[in-house]
Design a protein around this motif. Structure first.
Motif, PDB file in Angstrom:
ATOM      1  N   ALA A 298       0.882  -1.138  -0.120  1.00  0.00           N
ATOM      2  CA  ALA A 298       0.120   0.176  -0.084  1.00  0.00           C
ATOM      3  C   ALA A 298       0.957   1.324   0.118  1.00  0.00           C
ATOM      4  CB  ALA A 298      -0.881   0.040   1.149  1.00  0.00           C
ATOM      5  N   PRO A 299       0.402   2.365  -0.591  1.00  0.00           N
ATOM      6  CA  PRO A 299       1.275   3.477  -0.723  1.00  0.00           C
ATOM      7  C   PRO A 299       1.795   4.273   0.637  1.00  0.00           C
ATOM      8  CG  PRO A 299      -1.215   4.178  -1.357  1.00  0.00           C
ATOM      9  CD  PRO A 299      -1.056   2.640  -1.304  1.00  0.00           C
ATOM     10  N   GLN A 300       0.954   3.898   1.632  1.00  0.00           N
ATOM     11  CA  GLN A 300       1.261   4.324   2.778  1.00  0.00           C
ATOM     12  C   GLN A 300       2.550   3.883   3.667  1.00  0.00           C
ATOM     13  OE1 GLN A 300      -1.646   2.980   2.119  1.00  0.00           O
ATOM     14  NE2 GLN A 300      -3.277   4.544   2.515  1.00  0.00           N
ATOM     15  N   TRP A 301       2.982   2.745   3.204  1.00  0.00           N
ATOM     16  CA  TRP A 301       4.350   2.028   3.686  1.00  0.00           C
ATOM     17  C   TRP A 301       5.527   2.852   3.056  1.00  0.00           C
ATOM     18  CZ3 TRP A 301       3.756  -0.557   7.483  1.00  0.00           C
ATOM     19  CH2 TRP A 301       2.726  -1.657   7.824  1.00  0.00           C
ATOM     20  N   ILE A 302       6.418   3.293   4.138  1.00  0.00           N
ATOM     21  CA  ILE A 302       7.552   4.166   3.871  1.00  0.00           C
ATOM     22  C   ILE A 302       8.700   3.632   4.395  1.00  0.00           C
ATOM     23  CG2 ILE A 302       6.425   6.284   3.252  1.00  0.00           C
ATOM     24  CD1 ILE A 302       6.864   7.136   6.227  1.00  0.00           C
ATOM     25  N   SER A 303       9.873   4.007   3.833  1.00  0.00           N
ATOM     26  CA  SER A 303      11.012   3.219   4.374  1.00  0.00           C
ATOM     27  C   SER A 303      12.135   4.515   4.421  1.00  0.00           C
ATOM     28  CB  SER A 303      11.684   2.046   3.356  1.00  0.00           C
ATOM     29  OG  SER A 303      10.797   1.063   3.384  1.00  0.00           O
ATOM     30  N   PRO A 304      12.945   4.429   5.244  1.00  0.00           N
ATOM     31  CA  PRO A 304      14.201   5.588   5.017  1.00  0.00           C
ATOM     32  C   PRO A 304      15.312   5.513   4.000  1.00  0.00           C
ATOM     33  CG  PRO A 304      14.190   4.650   7.237  1.00  0.00           C
ATOM     34  CD  PRO A 304      13.393   3.589   6.268  1.00  0.00           C
ATOM     35  N   ARG A 305      15.017   6.522   3.067  1.00  0.00           N
ATOM     36  CA  ARG A 305      16.008   6.698   1.991  1.00  0.00           C
ATOM     37  C   ARG A 305      16.020   5.801   0.812  1.00  0.00           C
ATOM     38  NH1 ARG A 305      18.168   6.638   6.875  1.00  0.00           N
ATOM     39  NH2 ARG A 305      18.939   8.832   7.816  1.00  0.00           N
ATOM     40  N   TRP A 306      15.576   4.485   1.028  1.00  0.00           N
ATOM     41  CA  TRP A 306      15.328   3.501  -0.186  1.00  0.00           C
ATOM     42  C   TRP A 306      14.790   2.250   0.120  1.00  0.00           C
ATOM     43  CZ3 TRP A 306      19.926   0.112  -2.206  1.00  0.00           C
ATOM     44  CH2 TRP A 306      20.641  -0.234  -0.942  1.00  0.00           C
ATOM     45  N   ARG A 307      14.449   1.526  -0.765  1.00  0.00           N
ATOM     46  CA  ARG A 307      13.933   0.255  -0.206  1.00  0.00           C
ATOM     47  C   ARG A 307      14.136  -0.853  -1.345  1.00  0.00           C
ATOM     48  NH1 ARG A 307       7.509   0.337  -0.439  1.00  0.00           N
ATOM     49  NH2 ARG A 307       7.938   1.711   1.512  1.00  0.00           N
ATOM     50  N   PRO A 308      15.343  -1.241  -1.406  1.00  0.00           N
ATOM     51  CA  PRO A 308      15.904  -2.364  -2.390  1.00  0.00           C
ATOM     52  C   PRO A 308      14.589  -3.371  -2.681  1.00  0.00           C
ATOM     53  CG  PRO A 308      17.536  -1.950  -0.943  1.00  0.00           C
ATOM     54  CD  PRO A 308      16.268  -1.376  -0.181  1.00  0.00           C
ATOM     55  N   ASP A 309      14.656  -3.677  -3.993  1.00  0.00           N
ATOM     56  CA  ASP A 309      13.672  -4.783  -4.254  1.00  0.00           C
ATOM     57  C   ASP A 309      13.834  -6.099  -3.481  1.00  0.00           C
ATOM     58  OD1 ASP A 309      12.417  -2.828  -5.803  1.00  0.00           O
ATOM     59  OD2 ASP A 309      13.341  -3.641  -7.742  1.00  0.00           O
ATOM     60  N   ASP A 310      15.179  -6.330  -3.359  1.00  0.00           N
ATOM     61  CA  ASP A 310      15.691  -7.662  -2.835  1.00  0.00           C
ATOM     62  C   ASP A 310      15.414  -7.680  -1.371  1.00  0.00           C
ATOM     63  OD1 ASP A 310      17.879  -6.278  -2.213  1.00  0.00           O
ATOM     64  OD2 ASP A 310      19.125  -7.535  -3.177  1.00  0.00           O
ATOM     65  N   SER A 311      14.901  -6.693  -0.640  1.00  0.00           N
ATOM     66  CA  SER A 311      14.955  -6.505   0.753  1.00  0.00           C
ATOM     67  C   SER A 311      13.576  -6.930   1.361  1.00  0.00           C
ATOM     68  CB  SER A 311      15.296  -5.222   1.239  1.00  0.00           C
ATOM     69  OG  SER A 311      14.165  -4.378   0.975  1.00  0.00           O
ATOM     70  N   TRP A 312      12.528  -7.105   0.268  1.00  0.00           N
ATOM     71  CA  TRP A 312      11.279  -7.405   0.909  1.00  0.00           C
ATOM     72  C   TRP A 312      10.284  -8.333  -0.180  1.00  0.00           C
ATOM     73  CZ3 TRP A 312       6.760  -5.532  -1.690  1.00  0.00           C
ATOM     74  CH2 TRP A 312       7.203  -4.763  -2.846  1.00  0.00           C
ATOM     75  N   SER A 313       9.611  -8.990   0.174  1.00  0.00           N
ATOM     76  CA  SER A 313       8.580  -9.935  -0.826  1.00  0.00           C
ATOM     77  C   SER A 313       7.512  -9.916  -0.151  1.00  0.00           C
ATOM     78  CB  SER A 313       9.489 -11.036  -1.094  1.00  0.00           C
ATOM     79  OG  SER A 313       8.575 -11.875  -1.969  1.00  0.00           O
ATOM     80  N   LEU A 314       6.071 -10.106  -0.972  1.00  0.00           N
ATOM     81  CA  LEU A 314       4.918 -10.373  -0.632  1.00  0.00           C
ATOM     82  C   LEU A 314       4.779 -11.560  -1.529  1.00  0.00           C
ATOM     83  CD1 LEU A 314       3.150  -7.035  -1.018  1.00  0.00           C
ATOM     84  CD2 LEU A 314       3.434  -8.251   0.930  1.00  0.00           C
ATOM     85  N   THR A 315       5.493 -12.232  -2.198  1.00  0.00           N
ATOM     86  CA  THR A 315       5.141 -13.451  -2.830  1.00  0.00           C
ATOM     87  C   THR A 315       6.304 -14.589  -2.032  1.00  0.00           C
ATOM     88  OG1 THR A 315       6.849 -12.859  -4.457  1.00  0.00           O
ATOM     89  CG2 THR A 315       4.522 -12.236  -4.981  1.00  0.00           C
ATOM     90  N   ALA A 316       7.133 -14.386  -1.706  1.00  0.00           N
ATOM     91  CA  ALA A 316       8.074 -15.565  -1.173  1.00  0.00           C
ATOM     92  C   ALA A 316       7.271 -16.423  -0.120  1.00  0.00           C
ATOM     93  CB  ALA A 316       9.181 -15.089  -0.398  1.00  0.00           C
ATOM     94  N   ARG A 317       6.451 -15.948   0.396  1.00  0.00           N
ATOM     95  CA  ARG A 317       5.401 -16.562   1.405  1.00  0.00           C
ATOM     96  C   ARG A 317       4.164 -15.882   1.507  1.00  0.00           C
ATOM     97  NH1 ARG A 317       6.750 -17.558   7.936  1.00  0.00           N
ATOM     98  NH2 ARG A 317       4.933 -18.934   8.411  1.00  0.00           N
ATOM     99  N   PRO A 318       3.089 -16.374   0.594  1.00  0.00           N
ATOM    100  CA  PRO A 318       2.033 -15.734   0.013  1.00  0.00           C
ATOM    101  C   PRO A 318       1.177 -15.254   1.431  1.00  0.00           C
ATOM    102  CG  PRO A 318       2.136 -17.319  -1.148  1.00  0.00           C
ATOM    103  CD  PRO A 318       3.566 -17.707  -0.462  1.00  0.00           C
ATOM    104  N   GLY A 319       0.803 -14.221   1.548  1.00  0.00           N
ATOM    105  CA  GLY A 319      -0.112 -13.643   2.668  1.00  0.00           C
ATOM    106  C   GLY A 319       0.977 -13.233   3.762  1.00  0.00           C
TER     107      GLY A 319
END
Length: 475
Positions: A298-319
């Motif tokens: 959701a657009p409300q989620w924020i991270s300091p300075r950047w958010r590398p694509d490989d630092s998070w996932s919504l598909t590695a463990r669905p839900g």
């Protein structure tokens, strides 16, 4: 009317109307994505529809970007069938413009403009001439498409003599050009002043009643009123959006949520705006729950300075939201952190964590030197307080393996501070209660507010849900 209309860390609001729709943006400082974009049909109820700066190419924030650096004071306007936002990246590049046909995005790549100053504004004349005003106060004729200065900048109106004349907004209303600014600094002396002229370049005549808005030296619960923008309704009524704070606790008062966006009515008398006092009203329920079942954050989620694509996932463990460590500590930039603004003084946040083999938890963050952490590592839940140069493990206890609910709650302080923060894990008793004043601007300095989020500092961990709920106790 509910006020603030955008509670929590939402400073430097700018608003425009297109037909019966209103769009509003705020400063985002060192957080990515940047410049949240909101939509409303009534100026009271707002929904975030995106972020104008949602790609690293639009928002270069190097690791050395300090807390409260980054993006300052955007202005949003609509002209020629497009939405335009001009803002400043204080950590690299200066002033730039992005545009879009749909305010939800996508927004264009930045068009940089070599114009000194911060808090830039855009206004168009009837013949299509675009004027850019920056703090100072300087006005230049520009080409917003090419990012070129065509004429100027020229000195306009320097204000009434208070410090930091900034946040200029230029308006064509009737036969006059009005130049509205903030003065006095963004702390308790904050004010709004206005002047008018027959042309954008002046000469400007100050309003006889300046400042047209201030709460300085009053006992009103809403303070630091300033950095305002004007908007009219389809029916011809006028309103002002502005930033303000709600200090709590004993003197000097501590504002922990940051500078928030408020709304107040404007009346026109003898060609000048008369602004109603800013009133806190209504309870903002603000229940926010995310079970991470979507394919994107959701657009409300924020991270300091950047958010590398490989630092998070919504598909590695669905839900689940899976986080991978990119840094070993919250005390330095580079840690994997995804959070949301704290929007209520009295609230409860619950996050269900499966720590796996990682070190992960829930933190209340103001900056790298001011945060309280509730983390699970090696079968132990512990509370850590980082206050300036001091870092201390406050409490710890064992927790069983597997998912555990981490809970952070805030309630009014029974002593002199603004609030008390409590931390618990699982079904056990409260691990620790900490004074909230140390996570305030008055202690940490800066321009932001609390952000509560999930983090991992070693290995990987997964979060099944995040719930932030306001509790109607302090209203």
């Amino acid at each position: 009317m509910r006020n603030p209309i955008l509670p929590g860390f939402h400073p430097d609001p700018s608003v425009c109307r297109v037909g019966e729709d209103y769009y509003l943006v705020c400063s985002s400082f060192e957080y990515f994505p940047g410049v949240p974009v909101f939509h409303s049909r009534d100026l009271e109820s707002w929904r975030q529809i995106g972020n104008a700066l949602d790609r690293p190419s639009q928002l270069p924030l190097p690791p050395e970007t300090p807390a409260s650096g980054g993006i300052y004071a955007p202005t949003i306007r609509h002209h020629g069938g497009r939405f335009w936002i001009i803002t400043t990246n204080t950590s690299g590049g200066g002033n730039f413009i992005v545009s879009a046909t749909n305010p939800a995005g996508p927004w264009s790549e930045p068009v940089w403009i070599d114009l000194p100053g911060i808090d830039p504004d855009l206004a168009w004349d009837d013949d299509g001439t675009c004027w850019c005003t920056v703090s100072g106060t300087q006005v230049a004729r520009i080409d917003p498409v090419a990012g070129k200065i065509l004429d100027g900048p020229f000195p306009a109106w320097a204000g009434t003599g208070l410090q930091y004349p900034e946040a200029p907004h230029l308006y064509r209303i009737g036969d006059w050009w009005y130049l509205m600014i903030a003065e006095g600094g963004t702390e308790r002396g904050h004010t709004v002043a206005i002047a008018r002229a027959r042309t954008p370049l002046g000469p400007y005549e100050p309003a006889p009643g300046n400042p047209v808005l201030t709460h300085r030296s009053t006992n009103r619960p809403v303070q630091s009123t300033g950095h305002a923008d004007l908007v009219s309704t389809p029916g011809g009524d006028w309103w002002m959006v502005l930033l303000a704070t709600r200090p709590k606790g004993n003197t000097p008062g501590f504002h922990v949520l940051g500078r928030e966006t408020f709304l107040t009515r404007v009346h026109w008398l003898d060609g000048w705006p008369s602004v109603d006092p800013v009133v806190e009203s209504g309870f903002f329920e603000g229940e926010t729950r995310d079970d991470f079942d979507a394919t994107t954050l959701a657009p409300q989620w924020i991270s300091p300075r950047w958010r590398p694509d490989d630092s998070w996932s919504l598909t590695a463990r669905p839900g689940w939201l899976t986080l991978h460590a990119t840094g070993s500590t919250l005390d330095e930039p580079g840690c994997t952190f995804i959070g949301r603004r704290q929007e209520q003084h009295t609230m409860r946040v619950t996050a269900r964590l499966d720590p796996g083999d990682g070190c992960a938890g829930l933190t209340v963050r103001l900056d790298e030197a001011h945060h309280y952490d509730l983390e699970v590592d090696g079968g132990q839940a512990r509370v850590i307080a980082r206050i300036g140069p001091l870092r201390q493990v406050v409490a710890s206890r064992p927790v069983p393996p597997g998912p555990v609910d981490l809970v952070v709650a805030s309630r009014p302080s029974e002593s002199t501070g603004p609030d008390t923060l409590s931390f618990s894990a699982g079904d056990g008793p409260v691990l620790a209660e900490l004074d909230g004043r140390y996570l305030s601007t008055e202690v940490a300095t800066g321009f932001t507010g609390r952000v509560i989020g999930m983090y991992v500092t070693r290995g990987s961990a997964a979060f099944d849900s995040y719930d932030q709920t306001g509790i109607e106790l302090s209203v």
